[in-house]
Design a protein around this motif. Structure first.
Motif, PDB file in Angstrom:
ATOM      1  N   UNK A 149      66.959  64.416  19.929  1.00 24.50           N
ATOM      2  CA  UNK A 149      66.768  63.082  20.120  1.00 24.50           C
ATOM      3  C   UNK A 149      68.444  62.732  19.783  1.00 24.50           C
ATOM      4  N   UNK A 150      68.951  63.289  19.058  1.00 22.25           N
ATOM      5  CA  UNK A 150      70.112  63.773  18.570  1.00 22.25           C
ATOM      6  C   UNK A 150      71.549  64.037  19.585  1.00 22.25           C
ATOM      7  N   UNK A 151      71.009  64.748  21.121  1.00 13.30           N
ATOM      8  CA  UNK A 151      71.948  65.262  21.459  1.00 13.30           C
ATOM      9  C   UNK A 151      72.096  63.936  22.477  1.00 13.30           C
ATOM     10  N   UNK A 152      71.710  62.995  23.014  1.00 15.59           N
ATOM     11  CA  UNK A 152      72.113  62.231  23.701  1.00 15.59           C
ATOM     12  C   UNK A 152      73.235  61.419  22.944  1.00 15.59           C
ATOM     13  N   UNK A 153      73.112  61.656  21.816  1.00 19.52           N
ATOM     14  CA  UNK A 153      74.357  60.509  20.961  1.00 19.52           C
ATOM     15  C   UNK A 153      75.650  61.158  21.175  1.00 19.52           C
ATOM     16  N   UNK A 154      75.252  63.137  21.352  1.00 17.46           N
ATOM     17  CA  UNK A 154      77.174  63.530  21.250  1.00 17.46           C
ATOM     18  C   UNK A 154      77.341  63.436  22.583  1.00 17.46           C
ATOM     19  N   UNK A 155      76.602  63.001  23.517  1.00 18.86           N
ATOM     20  CA  UNK A 155      77.383  63.169  24.996  1.00 18.86           C
ATOM     21  C   UNK A 155      77.517  61.295  25.365  1.00 18.86           C
ATOM     22  N   UNK A 156      77.344  60.655  23.853  1.00 14.17           N
ATOM     23  CA  UNK A 156      77.533  59.453  24.297  1.00 14.17           C
ATOM     24  C   UNK A 156      76.659  58.119  25.014  1.00 14.17           C
ATOM     25  N   UNK A 157      75.243  58.968  24.870  1.00 11.81           N
ATOM     26  CA  UNK A 157      74.315  58.042  25.210  1.00 11.81           C
ATOM     27  C   UNK A 157      73.214  57.541  24.075  1.00 11.81           C
ATOM     28  N   UNK A 158      73.007  56.059  24.175  1.00 11.36           N
ATOM     29  CA  UNK A 158      72.646  55.729  23.856  1.00 11.36           C
ATOM     30  C   UNK A 158      71.399  54.892  24.009  1.00 11.36           C
ATOM     31  N   UNK A 159      70.370  55.701  24.111  1.00 15.16           N
ATOM     32  CA  UNK A 159      68.852  55.390  24.899  1.00 15.16           C
ATOM     33  C   UNK A 159      67.814  54.831  23.785  1.00 15.16           C
ATOM     34  N   UNK A 160      67.375  53.852  24.158  1.00 16.04           N
ATOM     35  CA  UNK A 160      66.160  53.524  23.329  1.00 16.04           C
ATOM     36  C   UNK A 160      64.870  54.339  22.664  1.00 16.04           C
ATOM     37  N   UNK A 161      64.810  55.041  23.615  1.00  8.23           N
ATOM     38  CA  UNK A 161      64.068  55.699  23.445  1.00  8.23           C
ATOM     39  C   UNK A 161      64.091  57.184  22.003  1.00  8.23           C
ATOM     40  N   UNK A 162      65.689  57.642  21.904  1.00 11.11           N
ATOM     41  CA  UNK A 162      65.777  57.574  20.867  1.00 11.11           C
ATOM     42  C   UNK A 162      66.490  57.304  19.437  1.00 11.11           C
ATOM     43  N   UNK A 163      66.614  55.832  19.539  1.00  9.97           N
ATOM     44  CA  UNK A 163      66.428  55.234  18.744  1.00  9.97           C
ATOM     45  C   UNK A 163      65.290  54.596  17.881  1.00  9.97           C
ATOM     46  N   UNK A 164      64.152  54.261  18.949  1.00  9.29           N
ATOM     47  CA  UNK A 164      62.533  54.232  18.647  1.00  9.29           C
ATOM     48  C   UNK A 164      62.213  55.386  17.630  1.00  9.29           C
ATOM     49  N   UNK A 165      63.066  57.011  18.519  1.00 10.02           N
ATOM     50  CA  UNK A 165      62.626  57.951  17.151  1.00 10.02           C
ATOM     51  C   UNK A 165      63.155  57.615  15.496  1.00 10.02           C
ATOM     52  N   UNK A 166      64.079  57.187  15.530  1.00 15.83           N
ATOM     53  CA  UNK A 166      64.952  57.448  14.548  1.00 15.83           C
ATOM     54  C   UNK A 166      64.203  56.406  13.920  1.00 15.83           C
ATOM     55  N   UNK A 167      63.854  55.284  14.217  1.00 19.20           N
ATOM     56  CA  UNK A 167      63.572  53.942  13.342  1.00 19.20           C
ATOM     57  C   UNK A 167      62.421  54.449  13.674  1.00 19.20           C
TER      58      UNK A 167
END
Length: 187
Positions: A149-167
């Protein structure tokens, strides 16, 4: 994620274990504040401190922009991902701190749990698991990883699934913290 593995649990290991060790948890729980408010207040204050530490690295971004032409969207996404990762690790540390009186044990438990969340998506381990398990099970395990889930942030992508995972990781571990605190209240 590897840098935060030791820094964030070190920052949060005292949140509840010190309250229990000193005997001030009973006083805190008898105040006219709901336990969830105390948990959320301690968590948000600690998270704000960690986010401030991240923000203080901003001169590096200014220097990089002055010396070159970076993609500032990727940098901003990395900051958002770093703040969310710090929050998730801090919530795990809150939970382990609420489970024990000893700060060192809380730190070790938090590091082990955070390391497990990293290793769920670590390629050598998922490749090893793929030899013995079905692809669906490997995919299921890797979805629990912070690396995935952190990999997308490193690539510059703000994905709702990743935000939901961390939340949801923060919400679940803070809920577990509340359960542990309520169990202490009954003793």
């Amino acid at each position: 994620p590897w840098l935060f593995l030791f820094l964030v649990p070190a920052a949060g290991m005292r949140l509840w274990s010190e309250e229990r060790r000193m005997g001030t948890l009973e006083l805190l729980l008898t105040l006219p504040v709901a336990p969830w408010q105390a948990i959320l207040g301690k968590f948000l204050a600690s998270w704000a401190f960690l986010v401030l530490a991240l923000v203080l690295t901003f001169p590096i971004v200014v220097t990089v922009n002055w010396l070159g032409d970076p993609d500032n969207g990727v940098i901003a996404s990395g900051y958002v991902g770093g703040a969310l990762l710090a929050g998730a690790y801090l919530a795990i540390t809150c939970m382990t701190s609420a489970l024990t009186r000893n700060q060192v044990i809380a730190f070790i438990l938090a590091v082990v749990l955070c390391l497990l969340l990293i290793l769920c998506g670590f390629s050598p381990l998922t490749d090893l698991l793929a030899r013995f398990a079905s692809p669906a099970l490997v995919e299921f395990v890797t979805r629990f990883s912070v690396l995935t889930h952190y990999d997308g942030f490193q690539k510059g992508v703000l994905d709702a699934r990743d935000l939901l995972y961390f939340a949801s990781l923060m919400a679940f571990t803070l809920f577990a913290t509340g359960v542990a605190i309520r169990a202490q209240r009954g003793r």
